[in-house]
Design a protein around this motif. Sequence first.
Motif, PDB file in Angstrom:
ATOM      1  N   LYS A   1       0.850  -1.194   0.000  1.00  0.00           N
ATOM      2  CA  LYS A   1       0.000   0.000   0.000  1.00  0.00           C
ATOM      3  C   LYS A   1       0.886   1.244   0.000  1.00  0.00           C
ATOM      4  CE  LYS A   1      -3.735  -2.020   2.727  1.00  0.00           C
ATOM      5  NZ  LYS A   1      -4.409  -1.939   4.026  1.00  0.00           N
ATOM      6  N   SER A   2       0.566   2.178  -0.863  1.00  0.00           N
ATOM      7  CA  SER A   2       1.378   3.386  -0.975  1.00  0.00           C
ATOM      8  C   SER A   2       0.968   4.413   0.080  1.00  0.00           C
ATOM      9  CB  SER A   2       1.270   3.979  -2.376  1.00  0.00           C
ATOM     10  OG  SER A   2      -0.071   4.255  -2.696  1.00  0.00           O
ATOM     11  N   PHE A   3       1.901   5.321   0.351  1.00  0.00           N
ATOM     12  CA  PHE A   3       1.659   6.426   1.285  1.00  0.00           C
ATOM     13  C   PHE A   3       2.484   7.625   0.832  1.00  0.00           C
ATOM     14  CE2 PHE A   3       4.817   3.551   3.089  1.00  0.00           C
ATOM     15  CZ  PHE A   3       5.878   4.372   3.432  1.00  0.00           C
ATOM     16  N   ILE A   4       2.211   8.768   1.438  1.00  0.00           N
ATOM     17  CA  ILE A   4       2.874  10.017   1.069  1.00  0.00           C
ATOM     18  C   ILE A   4       4.104  10.210   1.959  1.00  0.00           C
ATOM     19  CG2 ILE A   4       2.628  12.536   0.914  1.00  0.00           C
ATOM     20  CD1 ILE A   4       0.897  11.015  -1.079  1.00  0.00           C
ATOM     21  N   PHE A   5       5.203  10.614   1.337  1.00  0.00           N
ATOM     22  CA  PHE A   5       6.456  10.881   2.043  1.00  0.00           C
ATOM     23  C   PHE A   5       7.058  12.164   1.487  1.00  0.00           C
ATOM     24  CE2 PHE A   5      11.169  10.243   1.981  1.00  0.00           C
ATOM     25  CZ  PHE A   5      11.379  10.399   3.341  1.00  0.00           C
ATOM     26  N   ARG A   6       7.573  13.006   2.375  1.00  0.00           N
ATOM     27  CA  ARG A   6       8.239  14.241   1.943  1.00  0.00           C
ATOM     28  C   ARG A   6       9.732  14.093   2.252  1.00  0.00           C
ATOM     29  NH1 ARG A   6       6.216  19.368   0.998  1.00  0.00           N
ATOM     30  NH2 ARG A   6       4.283  18.744   1.975  1.00  0.00           N
ATOM     31  N   PRO A   7      10.558  13.895   1.202  1.00  0.00           N
ATOM     32  CA  PRO A   7      12.002  13.773   1.435  1.00  0.00           C
ATOM     33  C   PRO A   7      12.576  15.029   2.083  1.00  0.00           C
ATOM     34  CG  PRO A   7      11.433  13.093  -0.784  1.00  0.00           C
ATOM     35  CD  PRO A   7      10.209  13.734  -0.195  1.00  0.00           C
ATOM     36  N   ILE A   8      13.668  14.848   2.810  1.00  0.00           N
ATOM     37  CA  ILE A   8      14.344  15.980   3.450  1.00  0.00           C
ATOM     38  C   ILE A   8      14.736  16.998   2.383  1.00  0.00           C
ATOM     39  CG2 ILE A   8      16.459  16.669   4.656  1.00  0.00           C
ATOM     40  CD1 ILE A   8      16.371  14.123   6.206  1.00  0.00           C
ATOM     41  N   LYS A   9      14.565  18.262   2.699  1.00  0.00           N
ATOM     42  CA  LYS A   9      14.923  19.386   1.822  1.00  0.00           C
ATOM     43  C   LYS A   9      14.161  19.364   0.501  1.00  0.00           C
ATOM     44  CE  LYS A   9      19.492  19.876   3.804  1.00  0.00           C
ATOM     45  NZ  LYS A   9      20.927  19.911   3.568  1.00  0.00           N
TER      46      LYS A   9
END
Length: 109
Positions: free
Chosen positions: A69-77
């Motif tokens: 199952k996919s999810f949202i991720f915000r990479p650093i910077k």
Amino acid sequence: MEIFNWPIKPGMKTDFSPRIKEAQFGDGYAQRSPDGINYQLRKMNVMLSLKPQAADEALLFLARHGGYKSFIFRPIKSNKPITVICKKWSSDRKVLKTEISAEFEEVVS
């Protein structure tokens, strides 16, 4: 879609491995082309160091998504969130903190 909101440690490693199609011809000649429009998806190795309760929540989050199952991720910077899956993770419980290592793979849904 859920959002991965736990703070990751600095130094996240990002791997790039573009998917290509290759046709081999005689005399060593080869022709290469991208494999689809989304052929340059990233893999990120993330590390977390969390207090036990937060670590348990993060591990439950990963288990609930079960590697598919996919999810949202915000990479650093990065200002742009991406959609990822996590097929592999591990944890090491210390006295005061739990270390979590996970591999996030960018996906297109």
